[in-house]
Design a protein around this motif. Structure first.
Motif, short mmCIF file in Angstrom:
data_model
loop_
_atom_site.label_atom_id
_atom_site.label_comp_id
_atom_site.label_asym_id
_atom_site.label_seq_id
_atom_site.Cartn_x
_atom_site.Cartn_y
_atom_site.Cartn_z
N ALA A 264 0.81 -1.21 0.00
CA ALA A 264 0.00 0.00 0.00
C ALA A 264 0.85 1.27 0.00
CB ALA A 264 -0.94 -0.01 1.20
N GLU B 50 -9.67 -7.78 2.80
CA GLU B 50 -8.99 -8.16 4.03
C GLU B 50 -7.63 -7.47 4.09
OE1 GLU B 50 -9.83 -12.65 5.32
OE2 GLU B 50 -8.46 -12.48 3.63
N SER B 51 -7.21 -7.08 5.27
CA SER B 51 -5.87 -6.55 5.44
C SER B 51 -5.27 -7.10 6.72
CB SER B 51 -5.87 -5.03 5.51
OG SER B 51 -5.65 -4.50 4.23
N VAL B 52 -3.95 -7.13 6.74
CA VAL B 52 -3.25 -7.75 7.85
C VAL B 52 -2.68 -6.67 8.78
CG1 VAL B 52 -1.40 -8.17 6.17
CG2 VAL B 52 -1.24 -9.16 8.41
N ALA B 54 -0.72 -6.07 12.80
CA ALA B 54 -0.13 -6.59 14.02
C ALA B 54 -1.14 -6.41 15.15
CB ALA B 54 1.14 -5.81 14.33
N SER B 68 -4.02 -1.35 15.27
CA SER B 68 -3.85 0.07 14.98
C SER B 68 -3.65 0.22 13.48
CB SER B 68 -2.65 0.61 15.75
OG SER B 68 -2.84 0.35 17.13
N GLN B 70 -3.32 2.29 9.91
CA GLN B 70 -2.97 3.51 9.19
C GLN B 70 -3.74 3.50 7.87
OE1 GLN B 70 1.19 3.67 8.22
NE2 GLN B 70 1.16 5.89 7.96
N GLY B 73 -5.03 2.75 1.89
CA GLY B 73 -5.64 2.29 0.64
C GLY B 73 -7.07 1.86 0.85
N LYS B 74 -7.50 0.94 -0.01
CA LYS B 74 -8.90 0.52 -0.05
C LYS B 74 -9.42 0.00 1.31
CE LYS B 74 -11.67 -2.74 -2.74
NZ LYS B 74 -11.53 -4.00 -3.50
N ASN B 75 -8.78 -1.03 1.83
CA ASN B 75 -9.30 -1.63 3.06
C ASN B 75 -9.13 -0.73 4.26
OD1 ASN B 75 -9.61 -3.90 1.49
ND2 ASN B 75 -7.66 -4.75 2.11
N THR B 76 -7.96 -0.14 4.36
CA THR B 76 -7.66 0.63 5.56
C THR B 76 -8.54 1.88 5.63
OG1 THR B 76 -5.76 1.52 4.35
CG2 THR B 76 -5.32 -0.25 5.92
N GLU B 229 8.11 -7.19 6.91
CA GLU B 229 6.79 -6.96 6.33
C GLU B 229 6.85 -7.22 4.83
OE1 GLU B 229 4.84 -3.29 7.50
OE2 GLU B 229 3.67 -3.29 5.66
N MET B 230 5.88 -7.95 4.34
CA MET B 230 5.70 -8.16 2.90
C MET B 230 4.20 -8.10 2.68
SD MET B 230 8.42 -9.00 0.90
CE MET B 230 8.18 -10.30 -0.31
N LYS B 231 3.80 -7.79 1.46
CA LYS B 231 2.37 -7.87 1.15
C LYS B 231 1.89 -9.29 1.45
CE LYS B 231 -0.80 -7.06 -2.70
NZ LYS B 231 -0.91 -6.23 -3.91
N MET B 232 0.72 -9.38 2.06
CA MET B 232 0.19 -10.70 2.42
C MET B 232 -1.25 -10.84 1.96
SD MET B 232 1.62 -11.36 6.23
CE MET B 232 3.39 -11.33 6.52
N LYS B 233 -1.60 -12.05 1.56
CA LYS B 233 -2.98 -12.31 1.16
C LYS B 233 -3.59 -13.47 1.92
CE LYS B 233 -4.24 -9.23 -1.78
NZ LYS B 233 -5.45 -8.45 -1.54
C1 LIG Z 1 2.79 -8.62 9.29
C2 LIG Z 1 2.20 -7.28 8.93
C3 LIG Z 1 1.74 -6.45 9.94
C4 LIG Z 1 1.17 -5.22 9.64
N1 LIG Z 1 0.73 -4.44 10.66
C5 LIG Z 1 0.14 -3.28 10.39
C6 LIG Z 1 -0.36 -2.46 11.45
O1 LIG Z 1 -0.26 -2.81 12.63
N2 LIG Z 1 -0.96 -1.30 11.13
C7 LIG Z 1 -1.09 -0.88 9.82
O2 LIG Z 1 -1.66 0.18 9.60
N3 LIG Z 1 -0.61 -1.62 8.81
C8 LIG Z 1 -0.01 -2.80 9.06
N4 LIG Z 1 0.46 -3.57 8.00
C9 LIG Z 1 0.30 -3.07 6.63
C10 LIG Z 1 -1.14 -3.25 6.18
O3 LIG Z 1 -1.42 -4.63 6.04
C11 LIG Z 1 -1.39 -2.57 4.82
O4 LIG Z 1 -1.12 -1.22 4.93
C12 LIG Z 1 -2.81 -2.78 4.35
O5 LIG Z 1 -3.04 -4.13 4.03
C13 LIG Z 1 -3.12 -1.95 3.15
O6 LIG Z 1 -4.38 -2.32 2.64
P1 LIG Z 1 -5.22 -1.33 1.74
O7 LIG Z 1 -6.33 -2.08 1.14
O8 LIG Z 1 -5.62 -0.14 2.53
O9 LIG Z 1 -4.17 -0.86 0.66
P2 LIG Z 1 -4.13 -1.23 -0.89
O10 LIG Z 1 -2.87 -0.73 -1.47
O11 LIG Z 1 -5.42 -0.81 -1.52
O12 LIG Z 1 -4.00 -2.80 -0.78
C14 LIG Z 1 -4.27 -3.72 -1.77
C15 LIG Z 1 -4.14 -5.09 -1.14
O13 LIG Z 1 -2.78 -5.40 -0.90
C16 LIG Z 1 -2.56 -5.86 0.43
N5 LIG Z 1 -1.48 -5.05 1.01
C17 LIG Z 1 -1.10 -3.83 0.57
N6 LIG Z 1 -0.07 -3.40 1.29
C18 LIG Z 1 0.25 -4.35 2.18
C19 LIG Z 1 1.24 -4.45 3.19
N7 LIG Z 1 2.12 -3.50 3.43
N8 LIG Z 1 1.26 -5.56 3.92
C20 LIG Z 1 0.37 -6.54 3.71
N9 LIG Z 1 -0.59 -6.49 2.76
C21 LIG Z 1 -0.65 -5.40 2.00
C22 LIG Z 1 -3.86 -5.73 1.17
O14 LIG Z 1 -4.23 -7.05 1.53
C23 LIG Z 1 -4.85 -5.22 0.20
O15 LIG Z 1 -5.86 -6.16 -0.01
C24 LIG Z 1 1.05 -4.80 8.29
C25 LIG Z 1 1.52 -5.63 7.28
C26 LIG Z 1 2.10 -6.85 7.58
C27 LIG Z 1 2.58 -7.72 6.50
#
Ligand SMILES: Cc1cc2nc3c(=O)[nH]c(=O)nc-3n(C[C@H](O)[C@H](O)[C@H](O)COP(=O)(O)OP(=O)(O)OC[C@H]3O[C@@H](n4cnc5c(N)ncnc54)[C@H](O)[C@@H]3O)c2cc1C
Ligand code: SF4
Ligand code: FES
Lengths: 326, 265
Positions: A264, B50-52, B54, B68, B70, B73-76, B229-233
């Motif tokens: 993201a 879905e988003s991941v 901690a 917590s 931040q 993007g879409k999910n957050t 941290e890596m993108k996770m699905k």
């Molecule tokens: C182990 C771990 C712990 C995390 N802890 C936190 C936290 O405590 N607080 C927080 O605000 N954010 C955290 N993140 C990052 C958070 O998961 C992404 O910012 C969020 O998924 C973005 O989703 P979005 O739909 O808003 O963004 P978009 O860019 O619209 O995302 C598109 C898709 O990609 C995936 N994605 C995009 N960026 C990430 C990312 N950096 N990590 C994992 N999946 C991603 C999402 O699943 C989403 O469906 C963490 C990531 C990981 C891997």
């Protein structure tokens, strides 16, 4: 137990009584589809895509709602009505070993797998891109097939039950059982050869090699290589909403897509082609072997045949071996 | 693999504004969830995604967890619309955790940057809950601006319970703490590696320079823990995207000791 069957039609007709029959069908290209009434399986040559989608649907909505999103929308499992998959080649059957290992903990996968009888077809001839025998397979291998069959010179089929499931499937087969049958024959052709001895170990620590740039140069990110592969299994999870329904689905994905690892924040650990082609090749020949002790390639050669820019994984691995540490 | 992705529901109990663009959601899972510090969950809205995240709450609290979020993007952004009483999808906890038991008798130094404090908050709660088992506990935490420091009430409280150093990259009126990036503060404090472990979590640049600072201070990689941290699905090692080398961050991580991963940088 072995039978001689006069024609394919009779075999198909018998198998239809055991479940929905899937087989390679021609629709411009060949793929594994549900065999329609009167439709003939297309057994010549290797199908253009593998049977992966029968064990990992391309798109499956496992949560679905109608009308209005509701966080408790019901769970929809795979359809596990009995199936017969006819005409999988030894390389595709071997490719399934990868799915069996990776998805071992999934009850849904196991149920789907157990609902499926594999009636595999021993290869009559080599396609010019086949290299199964370089990676532990063989054109006449019956490994993993519940029932095997091959065509004899006089156009008949020799059908053998190989496993308990196969024996149950064939229990009431109306065919003449045979004690003496002609051995399967195989027509050779020139083909790629890969030296796999020590390959996985050799690839350790090659992440930084400049060769990945040369290898990645031609790639146009079309992802065909990963979609035709019988061992690829990566997917994404996505929510979609349409006019009257929606839900959450697993959908095939590809490590060759830029978006695969794009976060993201905009950060992308595999932003360039060299990193992405490296991921595909090292997953198959280094990462997966480290975890599972086997290669993640069954040598079907479809990635070579399908690549619009002529990339060839066998040549690339050979190039890496020659150049990465020189 | 779809059975491994099934979600449960959770009710939003409370929403806390932490900083601009950052909210903490306190959730009550329909089925009680036990977790260890370092683990994460997927939070979702059906039809959005879905988003991941901690888990950032106290692992000793039963019946609720917090994340917590931040808005990026879409999910957050969709999650930021949630009000108390609404329901979300939840699955987890996933991943490994910080080996806090192995740190007994040591000086534990927790180092965080920005929202990187989220996975560290359960660590701090756990450490403080059994404080007498450690030689000493310290926290060095920084953010770009004072308003971006998260968990302010806790930071105040912790000042009385452990050695706390707060810093910002850019000071503003009313800021009485340190000024400077976290790695600089670490160096200024001349942290001693003697009988110490350091746990560092934050933006990638902070981890990189923080790791260098620790090395210069004499810390070995065996003394330093971080999360990747890596993108996770999927979160369960199946979807194939979050690997570094042959390890899936979602399954074999997200917590690593530096010596397990430093050859990958
Ligand atoms: C182990 C771990 C712990 C995390 N802890 C936190 C936290 O405590 N607080 C927080 O605000 N954010 C955290 N993140 C990052 C958070 O998961 C992404 O910012 C969020 O998924 C973005 O989703 P979005 O739909 O808003 O963004 P978009 O860019 O619209 O995302 C598109 C898709 O990609 C995936 N994605 C995009 N960026 C990430 C990312 N950096 N990590 C994992 N999946 C991603 C999402 O699943 C989403 O469906 C963490 C990531 C990981 C891997
Ligand atoms: S098929 Fe060829 S061009 Fe397409 S993604 Fe694969 S290697 Fe790249
Ligand atoms: S998130 Fe799917 S493998 Fe890690």
């Amino acid at each position: 137990m072995t039978w001689i069957v006069d024609d394919l039609e009779s075999l198909v007709k018998f198998l239809r009584g055991k479940g929905t029959v899937y087989a390679p069908v021609d629709s411009g290209g060949t793929y594994f589809g549900e065999l329609a009434r009167e439709q003939e399986p297309e057994l010549d040559g290797l199908s253009d895509v593998s049977a992966r989608h029968l064990f990992q649907p391309m798109t499956h909505y496992y949560l679905k709602f109608e009308d209005r999103p509701d966080a408790t929308a019901g769970f929809r499992d795979y359809d596990t009505a009995p199936r017969v998959v006819l005409g999988m080649r030894p390389c595709d059957v071997k490719g399934l070993e990868v799915h069996d290992r990776v998805f071992a903990e999934s009850e849904s996968y196991r149920k789907l797998r157990n609902a499926t009888a594999i009636v595999g077809y021993l290869c009559p001839a080599r396609d010019p891109t086949c290299f199964c025998d370089s990676v532990g397979g063989a054109p006449l291998s019956r490994e993993g097939m519940d029932v095997s069959f091959y065509r004899t010179d006089d156009g008949k089929f020799v059908v053998t039950a190989e496993t308990d499931r196969g024996r149950t499937l064939m229990q009431d087969a109306p065919f003449a059982s045979a004690a003496q049958v002609p051995a399967p024959t195989f027509v050779e052709a020139d083909h790629p050869k890969l030296e796999t001895l020590g390959l996985a170990e050799f690839l350790n620590g090659t992440e930084g090699s400049d060769v990945w740039k040369d290898i990645g140069f031609a790639c146009v990110n079309c992802r065909v290589c990963t979609y035709v592969c019988p061992t690829c299994h990566c997917f994404t999870v996505t929510d979609e909403v349409f006019a009257t329904e929606g839900g959450r689905a697993t959908v095939w994905d590809s490590c060759q897509a830029r978006s695969f690892t794009k976060e993201a924040s905009g950060h992308n650990p595999r932003a360039g082609k060299p990193e992405r082609v490296r991921q595909r090749i090292l997953h198959k020949f280094n990462y997966y072997p480290k975890v599972h002790g086997a290669l993640m390639c069954s040598g079907c050669g479809r990635c070579i045949k399908g690549c619009p820019t002529g990339r060839n994984i066998v040549e690339e691995l050979t190039l890496l071996r020659g150049g990465a540490r020189s | 693999m779809i059975d491994l992705l099934k979600t449960e529901t959770a009710k939003v109990l409370d929403v806390v504004d932490e900083a601009p663009g950052l909210k903490t959601f306190v959730l009550e899972p329909a089925n009680a969830m036990r977790f260890s510090p370092g683990q994460f969950v997927f939070v979702s809205k059906l039809g959005v995604g879905e988003s991941v995240f901690a888990i950032s709450s106290d692992p000793r609290e039963s019946g609720k967890i917090a994340v917590s979020v931040q808005a990026l993007g879409k999910n957050t952004n969709a999650l930021h619309e949630l009000d108390p009483g609404e329901s979300v999808g939840l699955r987890g906890p996933y991943g490994n955790s910080f080996p806090i038991d192995e740190w007994r008798g040591k000086r534990v130094i927790v180092i965080g940057g920005g929202i990187g404090l989220a996975p560290l908050r359960p660590v701090i709660y756990s450490l403080l809950g059994r404080k007498h088992e450690f030689q000493s506990l310290s926290l060095i935490y920084g953010a770009r601006l004072p308003e971006l420091l998260v968990y302010k009430p806790e930071l105040e409280r912790w000042k009385g319970e452990m050695d706390v150093h707060l810093t910002v990259d850019e000071a503003k009126d009313g800021w009485h703490g340190k000024v400077g990036v976290v790695p600089k503060v670490m160096t200024d404090l001349a942290l001693s590696p003697e009988n110490a472990v350091a746990v560092i979590c934050g933006p990638p640049v902070m981890i990189r320079f923080g790791h260098i600072a620790l090395k210069d201070l004499g810390f070995s990689d065996e003394q330093v823990y971080t999360t990747l941290e890596m993108k996770m699905k999927c979160g369960v090692g199946l979807c194939g995207r979050c690997n570094v080398d042959h390890r899936y961050i979602c399954k074999d991580g997200p917590v690593f000791r530096m010596d397990e991963i430093n050859h990958l940088e």
